[in-house]
Write a protein that holds these residues in place. Structure first.
Motif, PDB file in Angstrom:
ATOM      1  N   MET A 183       8.380  12.446 -10.267  1.00  0.00           N
ATOM      2  CA  MET A 183       8.320  13.817  -9.741  1.00  0.00           C
ATOM      3  C   MET A 183       7.538  13.871  -8.438  1.00  0.00           C
ATOM      4  SD  MET A 183       7.955  16.259 -13.117  1.00  0.00           S
ATOM      5  CE  MET A 183       7.939  17.751 -12.098  1.00  0.00           C
ATOM      6  N   GLY A 184       6.502  13.049  -8.345  1.00  0.00           N
ATOM      7  CA  GLY A 184       5.737  13.000  -7.106  1.00  0.00           C
ATOM      8  C   GLY A 184       6.592  12.547  -5.938  1.00  0.00           C
ATOM      9  N   SER A 185       7.373  11.486  -6.125  1.00  0.00           N
ATOM     10  CA  SER A 185       8.220  11.002  -5.029  1.00  0.00           C
ATOM     11  C   SER A 185       9.332  11.997  -4.722  1.00  0.00           C
ATOM     12  CB  SER A 185       8.794   9.627  -5.365  1.00  0.00           C
ATOM     13  OG  SER A 185       9.598   9.654  -6.520  1.00  0.00           O
ATOM     14  N   LEU A 186       9.936  12.579  -5.756  1.00  0.00           N
ATOM     15  CA  LEU A 186      10.975  13.595  -5.552  1.00  0.00           C
ATOM     16  C   LEU A 186      10.438  14.762  -4.726  1.00  0.00           C
ATOM     17  CD1 LEU A 186      13.451  15.446  -6.101  1.00  0.00           C
ATOM     18  CD2 LEU A 186      12.567  15.768  -8.426  1.00  0.00           C
ATOM     19  N   LEU A 187       9.287  15.288  -5.131  1.00  0.00           N
ATOM     20  CA  LEU A 187       8.733  16.453  -4.437  1.00  0.00           C
ATOM     21  C   LEU A 187       8.185  16.089  -3.062  1.00  0.00           C
ATOM     22  CD1 LEU A 187       7.130  18.136  -7.551  1.00  0.00           C
ATOM     23  CD2 LEU A 187       8.992  19.077  -6.166  1.00  0.00           C
ATOM     24  N   SER A 188       7.827  14.822  -2.866  1.00  0.00           N
ATOM     25  CA  SER A 188       7.422  14.385  -1.521  1.00  0.00           C
ATOM     26  C   SER A 188       8.608  14.407  -0.570  1.00  0.00           C
ATOM     27  CB  SER A 188       6.826  12.973  -1.580  1.00  0.00           C
ATOM     28  OG  SER A 188       5.604  12.966  -2.291  1.00  0.00           O
ATOM     29  N   TRP A 189       9.787  14.013  -1.060  1.00  0.00           N
ATOM     30  CA  TRP A 189      10.992  14.117  -0.237  1.00  0.00           C
ATOM     31  C   TRP A 189      11.343  15.584   0.041  1.00  0.00           C
ATOM     32  CZ3 TRP A 189      12.979  10.475   2.632  1.00  0.00           C
ATOM     33  CH2 TRP A 189      12.805   9.134   2.286  1.00  0.00           C
ATOM     34  N   VAL A 190      11.159  16.440  -0.963  1.00  0.00           N
ATOM     35  CA  VAL A 190      11.380  17.877  -0.743  1.00  0.00           C
ATOM     36  C   VAL A 190      10.445  18.380   0.351  1.00  0.00           C
ATOM     37  CG1 VAL A 190      11.216  20.167  -1.788  1.00  0.00           C
ATOM     38  CG2 VAL A 190      12.240  18.277  -3.086  1.00  0.00           C
ATOM     39  N   TYR A 191       9.172  17.984   0.263  1.00  0.00           N
ATOM     40  CA  TYR A 191       8.204  18.414   1.280  1.00  0.00           C
ATOM     41  C   TYR A 191       8.614  17.893   2.654  1.00  0.00           C
ATOM     42  CZ  TYR A 191       3.856  19.144   3.794  1.00  0.00           C
ATOM     43  OH  TYR A 191       2.925  19.551   4.719  1.00  0.00           O
ATOM     44  N   TYR A 192       8.970  16.614   2.747  1.00  0.00           N
ATOM     45  CA  TYR A 192       9.321  16.026   4.036  1.00  0.00           C
ATOM     46  C   TYR A 192      10.478  16.776   4.696  1.00  0.00           C
ATOM     47  CZ  TYR A 192      11.588  12.893   7.334  1.00  0.00           C
ATOM     48  OH  TYR A 192      12.193  12.379   8.445  1.00  0.00           O
ATOM     49  N   ASN A 208       4.493  -1.295 -13.515  1.00  0.00           N
ATOM     50  CA  ASN A 208       3.754  -1.616 -12.287  1.00  0.00           C
ATOM     51  C   ASN A 208       4.589  -1.382 -11.031  1.00  0.00           C
ATOM     52  OD1 ASN A 208       3.122  -3.788 -10.092  1.00  0.00           O
ATOM     53  ND2 ASN A 208       1.191  -3.531 -11.172  1.00  0.00           N
ATOM     54  N   PRO A 209       5.740  -2.034 -10.855  1.00  0.00           N
ATOM     55  CA  PRO A 209       6.508  -1.752  -9.637  1.00  0.00           C
ATOM     56  C   PRO A 209       7.089  -0.354  -9.617  1.00  0.00           C
ATOM     57  CG  PRO A 209       7.748  -3.197 -11.099  1.00  0.00           C
ATOM     58  CD  PRO A 209       6.360  -3.098 -11.675  1.00  0.00           C
ATOM     59  N   TRP A 210       7.411   0.196 -10.784  1.00  0.00           N
ATOM     60  CA  TRP A 210       7.975   1.547 -10.847  1.00  0.00           C
ATOM     61  C   TRP A 210       6.957   2.561 -10.336  1.00  0.00           C
ATOM     62  CZ3 TRP A 210      11.095   3.256 -15.799  1.00  0.00           C
ATOM     63  CH2 TRP A 210      11.657   4.514 -15.587  1.00  0.00           C
ATOM     64  N   CYS A 211       5.763   2.549 -10.901  1.00  0.00           N
ATOM     65  CA  CYS A 211       4.741   3.523 -10.483  1.00  0.00           C
ATOM     66  C   CYS A 211       4.278   3.265  -9.053  1.00  0.00           C
ATOM     67  CB  CYS A 211       3.550   3.481 -11.436  1.00  0.00           C
ATOM     68  SG  CYS A 211       3.899   4.112 -13.095  1.00  0.00           S
ATOM     69  N   ASN A 212       4.153   2.005  -8.679  1.00  0.00           N
ATOM     70  CA  ASN A 212       3.713   1.704  -7.318  1.00  0.00           C
ATOM     71  C   ASN A 212       4.750   2.091  -6.277  1.00  0.00           C
ATOM     72  OD1 ASN A 212       0.990   0.436  -7.077  1.00  0.00           O
ATOM     73  ND2 ASN A 212       1.804  -0.920  -8.657  1.00  0.00           N
ATOM     74  N   SER A 213       6.049   1.933  -6.589  1.00  0.00           N
ATOM     75  CA  SER A 213       7.066   2.343  -5.616  1.00  0.00           C
ATOM     76  C   SER A 213       7.045   3.853  -5.426  1.00  0.00           C
ATOM     77  CB  SER A 213       8.449   1.866  -6.048  1.00  0.00           C
ATOM     78  OG  SER A 213       8.895   2.530  -7.212  1.00  0.00           O
ATOM     79  N   ASN A 214       6.785   4.596  -6.504  1.00  0.00           N
ATOM     80  CA  ASN A 214       6.663   6.048  -6.372  1.00  0.00           C
ATOM     81  C   ASN A 214       5.451   6.435  -5.534  1.00  0.00           C
ATOM     82  OD1 ASN A 214       8.892   7.108  -7.814  1.00  0.00           O
ATOM     83  ND2 ASN A 214       7.910   6.666  -9.757  1.00  0.00           N
ATOM     84  N   ALA A 215       4.319   5.794  -5.821  1.00  0.00           N
ATOM     85  CA  ALA A 215       3.106   6.108  -5.060  1.00  0.00           C
ATOM     86  C   ALA A 215       3.298   5.762  -3.584  1.00  0.00           C
ATOM     87  CB  ALA A 215       1.916   5.348  -5.642  1.00  0.00           C
ATOM     88  N   LEU A 216       3.933   4.642  -3.302  1.00  0.00           N
ATOM     89  CA  LEU A 216       4.159   4.248  -1.914  1.00  0.00           C
ATOM     90  C   LEU A 216       5.002   5.287  -1.184  1.00  0.00           C
ATOM     91  CD1 LEU A 216       3.849   2.125   0.320  1.00  0.00           C
ATOM     92  CD2 LEU A 216       5.883   0.981  -0.600  1.00  0.00           C
ATOM     93  N   GLN A 217       6.040   5.801  -1.836  1.00  0.00           N
ATOM     94  CA  GLN A 217       6.849   6.852  -1.217  1.00  0.00           C
ATOM     95  C   GLN A 217       5.998   8.072  -0.888  1.00  0.00           C
ATOM     96  OE1 GLN A 217      10.966   7.589  -2.904  1.00  0.00           O
ATOM     97  NE2 GLN A 217      10.236   6.054  -4.359  1.00  0.00           N
ATOM     98  N   CYS A 218       5.151   8.473  -1.836  1.00  0.00           N
ATOM     99  CA  CYS A 218       4.308   9.656  -1.608  1.00  0.00           C
ATOM    100  C   CYS A 218       3.409   9.470  -0.394  1.00  0.00           C
ATOM    101  CB  CYS A 218       3.473   9.952  -2.852  1.00  0.00           C
ATOM    102  SG  CYS A 218       4.429  10.464  -4.287  1.00  0.00           S
ATOM    103  N   PHE A 219       2.779   8.318  -0.299  1.00  0.00           N
ATOM    104  CA  PHE A 219       1.880   8.081   0.833  1.00  0.00           C
ATOM    105  C   PHE A 219       2.650   7.983   2.145  1.00  0.00           C
ATOM    106  CE2 PHE A 219      -1.173   6.893  -2.468  1.00  0.00           C
ATOM    107  CZ  PHE A 219      -2.332   7.482  -1.971  1.00  0.00           C
ATOM    108  N   LEU A 220       3.775   7.279   2.146  1.00  0.00           N
ATOM    109  CA  LEU A 220       4.547   7.146   3.376  1.00  0.00           C
ATOM    110  C   LEU A 220       5.095   8.481   3.864  1.00  0.00           C
ATOM    111  CD1 LEU A 220       6.542   3.854   2.676  1.00  0.00           C
ATOM    112  CD2 LEU A 220       4.824   4.188   4.470  1.00  0.00           C
ATOM    113  N   LEU A 221       5.377   9.398   2.937  1.00  0.00           N
ATOM    114  CA  LEU A 221       5.966  10.684   3.308  1.00  0.00           C
ATOM    115  C   LEU A 221       4.928  11.763   3.591  1.00  0.00           C
ATOM    116  CD1 LEU A 221       8.891  10.689   0.738  1.00  0.00           C
ATOM    117  CD2 LEU A 221       9.136  10.603   3.230  1.00  0.00           C
ATOM    118  N   LEU A 222       3.700  11.564   3.137  1.00  0.00           N
ATOM    119  CA  LEU A 222       2.707  12.635   3.235  1.00  0.00           C
ATOM    120  C   LEU A 222       1.491  12.285   4.081  1.00  0.00           C
ATOM    121  CD1 LEU A 222       2.698  13.664  -0.534  1.00  0.00           C
ATOM    122  CD2 LEU A 222       3.740  14.961   1.323  1.00  0.00           C
ATOM    123  N   GLU A 223       1.101  11.023   4.106  1.00  0.00           N
ATOM    124  CA  GLU A 223      -0.166  10.648   4.731  1.00  0.00           C
ATOM    125  C   GLU A 223       0.064  10.156   6.161  1.00  0.00           C
ATOM    126  OE1 GLU A 223      -3.407  10.904   5.536  1.00  0.00           O
ATOM    127  OE2 GLU A 223      -3.681  10.702   3.338  1.00  0.00           O
TER     128      GLU A 223
END
Length: 648
Positions: free
Chosen positions: A177-186, A238-253
């Protein structure tokens, strides 16, 4: 590649290396980039790495979505009528009360599906028609106490399944949901700001509170493996959660220091997964989990490459290629795969993901397999797949980006004649007569473990005849101390002996040893005594499988320290079973027919019918499966049993 595997297998046969829980300090990502300071100059900031059109680029979206555009818009129109579901407190509590997960997961899943459909429909059309309903979905999500599943909220300090407002847990779903909503925000924060700036402000606040801050400040999420100790599990989370977190940071930070720190932290974490994975690349969770394990590693590495302009990449590493090719090597045919543990016997993977992974690691095997899977789909089936994204925005958009390339693949796919994973101890062999055999060594504490060291499956003309049932619908019991009360997890419901009436036991020390594979002789053998507890009183139980053109020969050489009960040799099957002739059990599944031959002087047979009411099992096998048990007539302290499964 086949030659390399062949040489490797022969070397390991000669060395006879025993299976161990491997954790090798490769630290491949950290060796490529040692610190955030080294990483910072490589970053592409302010989302300039995103390879998809801007929201306002109407022609760009038409080119990306092509003939799927109208269908995506039509699907979004249905979501305009979606009534946003409230996930009630009692929905969360139901997991504790009955073990039922679906009561909480179903309404959340329906909301997320509508969010995705509205998101892509608005990108496809670009007229603002879906924006208000998208805002409703965003606000509904922001008002939730937690985005995590009830089944995963035991990570809270309370250990309870009701969300605690004082904590934010990052699990698979909250990360999705974090990665999905980060794309919505972007894509839509500027549009939202024209309506009311509070929408984007609230969304950015929630994403930081629920994902960015916990990711940087918490070390206690088990999947991060921050304080890894030998023997600890590091699986697909591990890769599932980390790939989501990476998307959030790349799209928001957009602060380069903070972004570099976050990405490097993710690299340290993902290194733990790569360290835990055997260098042979097999997914011990089975093909059903490949997309969540190796597939999510690919997503992570692809995002990392995009975010650094290709300057940080592991796609040239052999272990990564091996992990990718596992999915192609586990395919039997006609939709059937080699399944162990909690994996289903049906599947094969997602062609677009397999193609992209194959392209990244330059694997002709993966690319031809992806083309084969893609070519099997009708136009209607392919369109249906396009419309069923799930929550994964990145994979969906990447599939559109590479669709033309995938559709142009012409190389025919051939199932490899054998595959050998010497560390994970998976062995697959195909005969020229249409038999396909798979067996495993391993140990009884693998990820999604079943007590199945030494078990096997057999197919004839791609039809399973001796089977691994898989697993039923997940409940509270599935991942608890009650796991091995479930029949599908038990060794006595796998293709294994019950020695002295005792099945295999759970635990890392219960494992196959002396595992050997000989590709020239087409044999696989393992010492199974080490997979049984002391009460089995077994000193030796060496099982050998030999595949020929027309049959599978199985030999059990055993020695017991004490005789307490009759040995039972179990075989799981489905279809039509006929044991009316002593010494023979005929098995017919579809057009495939085999006969299990045994010594009628040595064994009696028992057939147990196992009704399947769980849809996760019945959709694969039908209403029932069978356990065929060869029961020793006499109990002896040592001896040799032989069984042959022949084509009919």
């Amino acid at each position: 590649m086949k030659t390399q595997l062949f040489i490797l297998s022969l070397l390991l046969c000669l060395l006879n290396i025993p299976q161990i829980q491997a954790y090798t300090e490769r630290n491949l990502l950290q060796k490529s980039i040692a610190s955030p300071d080294e990483l910072k100059p490589l970053l592409i900031l302010n989302q300039r790495w995103v390879p998809y059109p801007e929201y306002s680029d109407r022609e760009g979206w038409k080119q990306l979505l092509k003939e799927h555009r109208e269908a995506l818009i039509t699907q979004g129109e249905k979501a305009l009528k979606h009534e946003w579901k409230v996930v009630k407190a009692t929905d969360y509590l139901e997991f504790e009360r009955s073990g039922n997960r679906a009561i909480m997961e179903t309404p959340l899943g329906e909301n997320n599906r509508a969010l995705v459909q509205l998101f892509i429909a608005e990108l496809a059309e670009g007229k603002g028609r879906f924006v208000d309903q998208l805002i409703n979905g965003v606000f509904q999500a922001c008002e939730m106490t937690s985005w995590s599943l009830s089944a995963h909220l035991n990570a809270q300090r309370s250990r309870r399944s009701l969300p605690d407002y004082k904590e934010n847990i990052i699990d698979l779903t909250s990360g999705d949901m974090g990665s999905l909503l980060s794309w919505v925000y972007y894509y839509f924060h500027t549009t939202f700001d024209k309506i009311n700036p509070a929408i984007s402000e609230r969304l950015a606040f929630e994403l930081r509170k629920r994902i960015l801050d916990p990711y940087m400040n918490e070390d206690r999420f088990w999947w991060m493996a921050v304080n890894y100790k030998p023997g600890k599990l590091v699986n697909n989370w591990n890769p599932w959660c980390n790939s989501n977190a990476l998307q959030c940071f790349l799209l928001l930070e957009n602060d380069p220091d903070k972004l570099a720190a976050a990405i490097h932290r993710s690299m340290v974490s993902v290194d733990k997964f790569l360290n835990y994975t055997h260098s042979d690349g097999a997914c011990e969770e089975g093909p059903s989990y490949w997309g969540h394990a190796a597939g999510k590693l690919y997503d992570y590495l692809q995002l990392l490459s995009l975010g650094t302009g290709g300057k940080v990449s592991l796609f040239d590493q052999q272990i990564v290629r091996n992990m990718g090719e596992y999915i192609a090597r586990s395919y039997v045919g006609n939709g059937w795969v080699v399944n162990f543990a909690d994996a289903s016997a049906k599947g094969g993977g997602e062609a677009p993901l397999i193609y992209r992974f194959g392209k990244a690691v330059d694997s002709d095997l993966m690319k031809s397999y992806a083309g084969y899977l893609n070519g099997k789909l009708s136009t209607e089936e392919r369109n249906k797949e396009v419309l069923s994204w799930g929550r994964d925005i990145f994979r969906g958009l990447e599939s559109f980006r590479f669709e033309e390339e995938l559709n142009s693949v012409q190389t025919p796919f051939e199932v490899p004649s054998y595959s050998w994973y010497p560390e994970t101890e998976f062995c697959y062999m195909a005969s020229k007569g249409g038999l396909y055999f798979a067996a495993k060594g391993g140990y009884n504490n693998e990820s999604h473990n079943h007590n199945d060291a030494g078990s096997f499956s057999l197919w004839l003309h791609t039809q399973p005849v001796i089977i691994d049932a898989g697993v039923g619908t997940y409940t509270r019991q599935t991942f608890s101390s009650e796991r091995y009360s479930i029949w599908t997890m038990q060794g006595n419901y796998h293709n294994l002996p019950m020695i002295n009436g005792v099945p295999q036991q759970f635990g890392s020390r219960f494992k196959a040893t002396e595992v050997q594979f000989n590709p020239k002789k087409q044999t696989f053998s393992a010492q199974l005594a080490t997979a049984y507890p002391e009460q089995a009183n077994v000193a030796d139980w060496v099982r050998t499988y030999k595949l020929t053109k027309e049959a599978l020969h199985i030999t059990d050489n055993y020695r017991l320290t004490e005789v307490n009960d009759k040995n039972r040799i179990n075989f799981m099957s489905w279809g039509e079973i006929d044991n009316s002739t002593p010494g023979k059990v005929k098995i017919k599944t579809g057009d495939a027919q085999v006969v299990l031959e045994y010594n009628k002087q040595t064994f009696d047979t028992e057939i147990e019918t196992i009704p399947l009411s769980d849809p996760r099992l019945s959709t694969v096998w039908g209403a029932k499966i069978y356990r065929i048990s060869l029961v020793a007539k006499e109990s002896t302290q040592s001896g040799t049993y032989t069984y042959i499964i022949k084509k009919l």
